[in-house]
Design a protein around this motif. Structure first.
Motif, PDB file in Angstrom:
ATOM      1  N   LEU A 297       0.828  -1.199   0.000  1.00  0.00           N
ATOM      2  CA  LEU A 297       0.000   0.000   0.000  1.00  0.00           C
ATOM      3  C   LEU A 297       0.869   1.257   0.000  1.00  0.00           C
ATOM      4  N   ARG A 298       1.904   1.258   0.820  1.00  0.00           N
ATOM      5  CA  ARG A 298       2.807   2.411   0.860  1.00  0.00           C
ATOM      6  C   ARG A 298       3.428   2.665  -0.522  1.00  0.00           C
ATOM      7  N   ASN A 299       3.871   1.609  -1.199  1.00  0.00           N
ATOM      8  CA  ASN A 299       4.485   1.765  -2.514  1.00  0.00           C
ATOM      9  C   ASN A 299       3.492   2.258  -3.562  1.00  0.00           C
ATOM     10  N   ASN A 300       2.240   1.833  -3.441  1.00  0.00           N
ATOM     11  CA  ASN A 300       1.229   2.313  -4.370  1.00  0.00           C
ATOM     12  C   ASN A 300       0.923   3.791  -4.152  1.00  0.00           C
ATOM     13  N   TRP A 301       0.917   4.239  -2.904  1.00  0.00           N
ATOM     14  CA  TRP A 301       0.779   5.663  -2.630  1.00  0.00           C
ATOM     15  C   TRP A 301       1.925   6.440  -3.278  1.00  0.00           C
ATOM     16  N   LYS A 302       3.136   5.941  -3.127  1.00  0.00           N
ATOM     17  CA  LYS A 302       4.308   6.623  -3.689  1.00  0.00           C
ATOM     18  C   LYS A 302       4.236   6.669  -5.222  1.00  0.00           C
ATOM     19  N   THR A 303       3.772   5.587  -5.816  1.00  0.00           N
ATOM     20  CA  THR A 303       3.667   5.544  -7.271  1.00  0.00           C
ATOM     21  C   THR A 303       2.582   6.492  -7.780  1.00  0.00           C
ATOM     22  N   LEU A 304       1.468   6.573  -7.050  1.00  0.00           N
ATOM     23  CA  LEU A 304       0.365   7.429  -7.467  1.00  0.00           C
ATOM     24  C   LEU A 304       0.789   8.893  -7.557  1.00  0.00           C
ATOM     25  N   PHE A 305       1.618   9.336  -6.605  1.00  0.00           N
ATOM     26  CA  PHE A 305       2.030  10.740  -6.572  1.00  0.00           C
ATOM     27  C   PHE A 305       3.387  10.986  -7.229  1.00  0.00           C
TER      28      PHE A 305
ATOM     29  N   ARG B  76       6.255  11.753  -9.793  1.00  0.00           N
ATOM     30  CA  ARG B  76       6.433  12.497 -11.027  1.00  0.00           C
ATOM     31  C   ARG B  76       7.778  12.128 -11.629  1.00  0.00           C
ATOM     32  N   GLU B  77       7.786  11.868 -12.928  1.00  0.00           N
ATOM     33  CA  GLU B  77       8.989  11.375 -13.593  1.00  0.00           C
ATOM     34  C   GLU B  77      10.167  12.314 -13.350  1.00  0.00           C
ATOM     35  N   GLY B  78      11.285  11.718 -12.928  1.00  0.00           N
ATOM     36  CA  GLY B  78      12.493  12.483 -12.676  1.00  0.00           C
ATOM     37  C   GLY B  78      12.554  13.096 -11.289  1.00  0.00           C
ATOM     38  N   GLY B  79      11.455  13.034 -10.528  1.00  0.00           N
ATOM     39  CA  GLY B  79      11.436  13.626  -9.199  1.00  0.00           C
ATOM     40  C   GLY B  79      11.666  12.593  -8.116  1.00  0.00           C
ATOM     41  N   THR B  80      12.151  13.044  -6.974  1.00  0.00           N
ATOM     42  CA  THR B  80      12.354  12.187  -5.807  1.00  0.00           C
ATOM     43  C   THR B  80      11.684  12.831  -4.598  1.00  0.00           C
ATOM     44  N   TYR B  81      11.334  11.997  -3.635  1.00  0.00           N
ATOM     45  CA  TYR B  81      10.684  12.501  -2.433  1.00  0.00           C
ATOM     46  C   TYR B  81      11.728  12.886  -1.386  1.00  0.00           C
ATOM     47  N   PRO B  82      11.461  13.949  -0.608  1.00  0.00           N
ATOM     48  CA  PRO B  82      12.312  14.226   0.555  1.00  0.00           C
ATOM     49  C   PRO B  82      12.276  13.040   1.514  1.00  0.00           C
ATOM     50  N   TRP B  83      13.333  12.900   2.304  1.00  0.00           N
ATOM     51  CA  TRP B  83      13.432  11.753   3.208  1.00  0.00           C
ATOM     52  C   TRP B  83      12.234  11.661   4.142  1.00  0.00           C
ATOM     53  N   ALA B  84      11.806  12.789   4.692  1.00  0.00           N
ATOM     54  CA  ALA B  84      10.698  12.774   5.653  1.00  0.00           C
ATOM     55  C   ALA B  84       9.404  12.305   4.999  1.00  0.00           C
ATOM     56  N   VAL B  85       9.173  12.722   3.759  1.00  0.00           N
ATOM     57  CA  VAL B  85       7.959  12.307   3.049  1.00  0.00           C
ATOM     58  C   VAL B  85       8.029  10.826   2.719  1.00  0.00           C
ATOM     59  N   ASP B  86       9.206  10.387   2.251  1.00  0.00           N
ATOM     60  CA  ASP B  86       9.374   9.001   1.821  1.00  0.00           C
ATOM     61  C   ASP B  86       9.316   8.029   2.996  1.00  0.00           C
ATOM     62  N   ARG B  87       9.950   8.371   4.089  1.00  0.00           N
ATOM     63  CA  ARG B  87      10.110   7.432   5.203  1.00  0.00           C
ATOM     64  C   ARG B  87       9.176   7.665   6.379  1.00  0.00           C
ATOM     65  N   VAL B  88       8.452   8.798   6.375  1.00  0.00           N
ATOM     66  CA  VAL B  88       7.570   9.086   7.510  1.00  0.00           C
ATOM     67  C   VAL B  88       6.125   9.295   7.045  1.00  0.00           C
ATOM     68  N   VAL B  89       5.926  10.201   6.077  1.00  0.00           N
ATOM     69  CA  VAL B  89       4.564  10.558   5.687  1.00  0.00           C
ATOM     70  C   VAL B  89       3.836   9.386   5.041  1.00  0.00           C
ATOM     71  N   PHE B  90       4.448   8.767   4.027  1.00  0.00           N
ATOM     72  CA  PHE B  90       3.781   7.663   3.335  1.00  0.00           C
ATOM     73  C   PHE B  90       3.527   6.459   4.257  1.00  0.00           C
ATOM     74  N   PRO B  91       4.488   6.022   5.062  1.00  0.00           N
ATOM     75  CA  PRO B  91       4.178   4.929   5.994  1.00  0.00           C
ATOM     76  C   PRO B  91       3.084   5.289   6.995  1.00  0.00           C
ATOM     77  N   THR B  92       3.062   6.555   7.437  1.00  0.00           N
ATOM     78  CA  THR B  92       2.064   6.959   8.427  1.00  0.00           C
ATOM     79  C   THR B  92       0.658   6.940   7.853  1.00  0.00           C
ATOM     80  N   ILE B  93       0.482   7.491   6.639  1.00  0.00           N
ATOM     81  CA  ILE B  93      -0.861   7.478   6.040  1.00  0.00           C
ATOM     82  C   ILE B  93      -1.269   6.069   5.632  1.00  0.00           C
ATOM     83  N   THR B  94      -0.302   5.175   5.553  1.00  0.00           N
ATOM     84  CA  THR B  94      -0.610   3.769   5.280  1.00  0.00           C
ATOM     85  C   THR B  94      -1.110   3.063   6.530  1.00  0.00           C
ATOM     86  N   LEU B  95      -0.488   3.309   7.655  1.00  0.00           N
ATOM     87  CA  LEU B  95      -0.738   2.524   8.873  1.00  0.00           C
ATOM     88  C   LEU B  95      -1.904   3.058   9.698  1.00  0.00           C
TER      89      LEU B  95
END
Length: 496
Positions: free
Chosen positions: A376-384, A386-405
Motif C-alpha cells: 500500500l505504501r508503494n502504491n501511494w508513492k507511485t500514485l504521486f 512524477r517522472e524524474g522527481g524524488t521525495y524528501p526523506w521525511a515524506v518518503d520514510r515518515v509521511v507515506f508509511p504513516t498514512i498507510t498505517l
C-alpha cells in the motif's frame, strides 16, 4: 518444481500453477463465509456463490487476454525499435517492483518473482510479467490510471483493516474465554458483549484494544521499511492453513454424523445478501495477482481449462466448508471468524486443537500484514510520483508509511465486525478490481491490439467470452452491485 531456470527463478508446471492459484484464492475470506451463508440462507448463498464464481472466472480470462496482448505489444515494440529495448527492460522492472510486486494475494501465497523473459516465436506468448499497474499504463489514459490506483489503494486499506481487527479479535475471544473458564459453555462466545468482563477489571473491548495496540506496535514499524516474505514462511503458513481447514471440516462432519448438529439454516434471507455478496467477491479475489501467478507457468497451452478446473475445485471447497458449518452450528452462534467456533471443548475435547484453531488467524494474518502495508505504501508513492522527481526523506520514510498505517488501525479500533469489514471491502473496492478493471482492460487491449497489429492478429489466449456483450454485462453487473449494496446499507442505517 521442475522447469527452465531463468534469471528470475524457476518456472513451474501447469499443475503446480493450479495449486498456487487455489492457495491464492482460498484465504482469509473463507473464514467469514460460514456466518454469511447462515445469514442469507443456504439456497440463496449457494446460487450467489456459483454465480459470483462464474463472474470471477470470466474476468480472470479477461486479465489473461490482456496479459497476452501486453506481451505482444511489448514484443512488437522491441522488434520495431531494438535500440529502445534496454529502456523497456528497465521501465518494466521498475513498474513491476513498484506497482503491484508485493500485492496482497501474491504476498500471501506465492514465491516472490521478478520479470522473466525468453524468446518466443509467438507474438502473444506470455513470457514477460506485466503487472496490472503496467497494463493500466499501457491501455488507460491518465485518469484511468489514477482511478486504477485509487481502487487498489482502497482495497488494500480494507485488507489492512480486516487483518488489524482479526488478530486482536481472535486473541480476545480465546484468552477471555480461557480466563473466564467458560470455554466449555456452548453459548459462551456468542452471548458475550464487548462490555462483559474479560479478566480483572478489564472488559472484553479493553482487551481487544490492548491486543490491537500490541499488534500495531509489533508489526506497524515494518511499514517504514522494505520487507519480503521468504518461501519457507509461505510453505509454513500454507501448511497451517490446510491443516486448520481440513480439521474444521472433519470436526463438523463428525459432529453432524453423531446427530449433534444444531444448524437449521433458512432457505433464503434477503437481509443477509449484502454481506454475503461482499464476502463472496472478496473470497474470489485473484485478478490483481494473476501476472505474478501465471507468467511462470511453463506451458500455457491449456491455461483456460486449468483455470476453470481451479474455480470448480474452489467452489466445491467453499460449499463444503460453509454447508458443514451452517448445519453443525446454529446461525446465531456462528462467529465472524469461523475458527473461533471450535475453541470450545463441547466441540473439540483436545485443548491443543482448540487453541490451534482459535489462534490460527493470528499466525497466518500476522505474517501477511507487513507485506500488505508495504504494498500500500508503494502504491501511494507511485500514485504521486512524477517522472524524474524524488521525495524528501521525511515524506518518503515518515509521511507515506504513516498514512498507510494509521487509517486501518483507527478502523479496527472502532469496530471488530469482521463480516461487515470483509463485506464492504469486497462489495466496493473488490467490485472494482474483480469486475470493472478487467472489463476495461480487455476492451481497450482488444482495440489497441487491432490498431497496432492489425485486425488479423489472433490472440492465442483470448477469453472464451470474446463478444463485447460480455464486457458490457460485467460492467452492468458491477453497477448493479454498487447500487444494491449502497441501498442496503442506507436502508439498514435508516432502520437503526
Amino acid at each position: 518444481m521442475a522447469g527452465e531456470i531463468t534469471d528470475t527463478g524457476e518456472l513451474y508446471s501447469p499443475y503446480v500453477g493450479l495449486v498456487y492459484m487455489f492457495n491464492l484464492i482460498v484465504g482469509t475470506g473463507a473464514l467469514t463465509m460460514p456466518k454469511a451463508f447462515a445469514s442469507a440462507g443456504w439456497l440463496v448463498s449457494l446460487l450467489l456463490l456459483v454465480f459470483l464464481g462464474f463472474m470471477s472466472f470470466m474476468t480472470t480470462t479477461f486479465v489473461v487476454e490482456a496479459m497476452a496482448a501486453a506481451n505482444a505489444q511489448l514484443r512488437w515494440r522491441r522488434t520495431a525499435n531494438p535500440k529502445e529495448e534496454d529502456d523497456d527492460d528497465s521501465s518494466t522492472a521498475s513498474d513491476s517492483d513498484v506497482l503491484i510486486q508485493d500485492n496482497y494475494e501474491q504476498a500471501e501465497k506465492m514465491p516472490i518473482l521478478s520479470v522473466q523473459r525468453r524468446a518466443s516465436p509467438n507474438l502473444f506468448e506470455i513470457t514477460d510479467r506485466v503487472e496490472m499497474g503496467q497494463m493500466a499504463s499501457m491501455f488507460f489514459n491518465k485518469v484511468g490510471v489514477n482511478l486504477f490506483y485509487f481502487c487498489i489503494i482502497i482495497y488494500l486499506y480494507g485488507d489492512l483493516a480486516i487483518y488489524a481487527a482479526a488478530v486482536p479479535f481472535s486473541l480476545m475471544q480465546v484468552t477471555c474465554s480461557a480466563a473466564g473458564n467458560d470455554s466449555c459453555d456452548v453459548e459462551a462466545d456468542s452471548k458475550h458483549n464487548d462490555t462483559d468482563v474479560c479478566w480483572g477489571p478489564l472488559r472484553r473491548v479493553d482487551a481487544y484494544r490492548l491486543y490491537l495496540a500490541v499488534f500495531t506496535l509489533l508489526l506497524g514499524p515494518f511499514t517504514f521499511f522494505d520487507v519480503q516474505k521468504t518461501k519457507y514462511l509461505q510453505i509454513l503458513t500454507s501448511l497451517m492453513r490446510w491443516i486448520a481447514f481440513a480439521t474444521m471440516i472433519v470436526l463438523a462432519l463428525v459432529r453432524i454424523g453423531r446427530g449433534r448438529g444444531e444448524g437449521h439454516p433458512p432457505l433464503a434471507e434477503l437481509s443477509g445478501v449484502r454481506n454475503l455478496f461482499g464476502v463472496c467477491v472478496y473470497s474470489f479475489m485473484c485478478q490483481h495477482s494473476l501476472p505474478s501467478l501465471l507468467t511462470p507457468v511453463a506451458s500455457k497451452r491449456h491455461l483456460t481449462r486449468l483455470v476453470l478446473l481451479d474455480y470448480v475445485l474452489i467452489l466445491a471447497f467453499y460449499g463444503l466448508l460453509s454447508f458443514t458449518a451452517i448445519f453443525c452450528f446454529r446461525g446465531d452462534s456462528l462467529l465472524d471468524m469461523y475458527t473461533l467456533n471450535f475453541a470450545r471443548c463441547d466441540v473439540v475435547g483436545l485443548a491443543a486443537v482448540r487453541f490451534f484453531l482459535g489462534l490460527f488467524p493470528v499466525f497466518t494474518i500476522s505474517t501477511n500484514f507487513p507485506i500488505i502495508a508495504v504494498t500500500l505504501r508503494n502504491n501511494w508513492k507511485t500514485l504521486f510520483h512524477r517522472e524524474g522527481g524524488t521525495y524528501p526523506w521525511a515524506v518518503d520514510r515518515v509521511v507515506f508509511p504513516t498514512i498507510t498505517l494509521v487509517p486501518p488501525v483507527l478502523v479496527a479500533f472502532c469496530t471488530h465486525d469482521l463480516e461487515a469489514l470483509v463485506g464492504i471491502t469486497g462489495a466496493y473496492a473488490g467490485t472494482g478490481i474483480q469486475y470493472v478493471i478487467p472489463a476495461f482492460l480487455v476492451y481497450h487491449c482488444r482495440r489497441d491490439t487491432q490498431l497496432a497489429l492489425g485486425p488479423g492478429a489472433l490472440n492465442k489466449h483470448r477469453s472464451p467470452f470474446r463478444h463485447t456483450f460480455w464486457v458490457a454485462f460485467v460492467l452492468l453487473w458491477a453497477l448493479f452491485c454498487f447500487f444494491f449494496v449502497t441501498a442496503n446499507i442506507v436502508l439498514s442505517e435508516a432502520k437503526l
